[in-house]
Enzyme design. Structure first.
Site, short mmCIF file in Angstrom:
data_model
loop_
_atom_site.label_atom_id
_atom_site.label_comp_id
_atom_site.label_asym_id
_atom_site.label_seq_id
_atom_site.Cartn_x
_atom_site.Cartn_y
_atom_site.Cartn_z
N ALA A 110 0.84 -1.19 0.00
CA ALA A 110 0.00 0.00 0.00
C ALA A 110 0.88 1.25 0.00
O ALA A 110 1.85 1.31 0.75
CB ALA A 110 -0.88 0.00 1.25
N HIS B 151 -5.57 8.69 -8.51
CA HIS B 151 -4.78 8.05 -9.57
C HIS B 151 -5.01 8.73 -10.93
O HIS B 151 -4.07 8.94 -11.69
CB HIS B 151 -5.12 6.55 -9.68
CG HIS B 151 -4.35 5.70 -8.73
ND1 HIS B 151 -3.00 5.48 -8.86
CD2 HIS B 151 -4.73 5.01 -7.63
CE1 HIS B 151 -2.58 4.70 -7.87
NE2 HIS B 151 -3.60 4.40 -7.10
N GLU C 163 -12.12 1.25 -18.43
CA GLU C 163 -12.51 0.70 -17.13
C GLU C 163 -13.13 -0.68 -17.33
O GLU C 163 -14.08 -0.83 -18.08
CB GLU C 163 -13.50 1.65 -16.45
CG GLU C 163 -12.86 3.02 -16.23
CD GLU C 163 -13.64 3.93 -15.30
OE1 GLU C 163 -14.63 3.46 -14.70
OE2 GLU C 163 -13.25 5.10 -15.18
#
Lengths: 175, 175, 175
Positions: A15, A54, A67
């Site tokens: 992360a 992002h 997507e």
């Protein structure tokens, strides 16, 4: 030598390790047309924030975004071309989505493994390394990290380069 | 040079990292008689599945299997011999079993540390790296990762080679 | 060449990975006057035990200890000097303390980043890598590992050397 000869790149990291930024730089310095496959779904505010964060980082750099939460191989096959780099961010969200839909994980992973060797584009996969903490008490979480671990082994085996990113720094595992 | 001069090998890795398979290949290419020490107990279906999965992977390759949840040094001492490789899978399950029985962890670790330098067999230890996630809320889990971390340091210090495996790929930490 | 030219060192590692001991050895072999900045607060018995354990390991080796949970840049600025090595143990506890006090994390991190390039002392930062496990269910824990990951990237970028320690063994990521 054609670009596809180079083979896929797998970028693993924790992360906020800087793995996505490292992968984006690989793409941005490739000289190829840049396609971005986002596997994440904005199912809550926190996830929405991450996606926005992002997207902002890629803004104005010439990325074409796709997507696709589930049919990863389908979208890769549609946009695959020799003059392109395709960044998939990330495999762990794809695993999450497949599990939530009750899909056959082994079949999905095998389809991706079959696609990789023939790909024309330069492929860059980002994924979270999630297996280095304590065994989770939650059974679903244990299944998730088992699936993610198996997928990482499969993709790493077919990849030309594998990196583990920590603190923004890449450690080359393969290549 | 005798085989024992080479010293133990420690293979660390996360869940489904391919650490066991990597360790098994080290043994299978050693040319030595292969002994497998399984420390895991099949206390539930999930654990039973993992054991069956691991056993199937070793099937027909000439392994002699020993099951020992607690007295690791005892079984190692009994089967130790110059023409053998002994794979212990895994140290973290041994730590779990010792904790569940309320054993003196420091004494158990010291006994293993004392055994290692004089071992005749080629020893290969597999263990889970579990300390790279968030601090667990569960006190037992915190104690477990402290014990595992201490044991890894002890065994690594006595080992000739140490690997960290991720996505099936070994990263050499020592040797 | 002055000592400060060497730049900061960042030592990342998991729980009980031996990261603190590795960092202490770096300091103890530097030939510089050794200052230790402890960021941890003894808010429970377990934490008190860890602090006592760390203090005992440094005993009699000539360390000057400073305890500062929040104003890390302040204490660094006060004790900064060319003939000193300053070990900060650890950044993750500093992050925890800042979060508990509701501080502006980005401002605190920026102040540290601004301080680093001009420091006269040899700085060694210890921190826990916490991002390689499963996504925590607890929202605070997720925020914590995001903050820690961002801080690690910031400090790594300004550091001359970065190490990842596992099983007591350092893996050089930078330098």
């Amino acid at each position: 030598m054609t670009v596809s000869k180079l083979g896929p790149i797998l970028v693993l990291g924790g992360a906020r390790s800087g793995k996505s930024r490292f992968a984006e730089r690989l793409a941005e310095t490739s000289g190829l047309k840049m396609h971005y496959v986002a596997t994440g779904r904005a199912f809550d505010d926190e996830m929405r924030d991450r996606i926005v964060h992002h997207k902002a980082a890629r803004q104005g750099k010439g990325w074409t975004t796709h997507e696709e939460p589930l049919d990863l191989v389908g979208v890769l096959a549609r946009i695959d071309a020799r003059d392109r780099v395709i960044l998939v961010d990330c495999l762990t969200l794809w695993v999450t989505n497949l599990m939530m839909e009750g899909r056959d994980m082994a079949a999905a992973f095998a389809a991706l493994a079959d696609f990789l060797p023939g790909a024309q584009a330069r492929l860059v996969f980002v994924s979270n390394e999630v297996g280095l903490g304590i065994v989770p008490e939650n059974r679903m979480a244990r299944a998730f990290r088992d699936h993610a671990g198996r997928l990482h082994q499969i993709v790493a085996e077919k990849s030309a380069e594998v990196y583990l990113v920590a603190a923004g720094l890449p450690l080359k595992m393969k290549g």
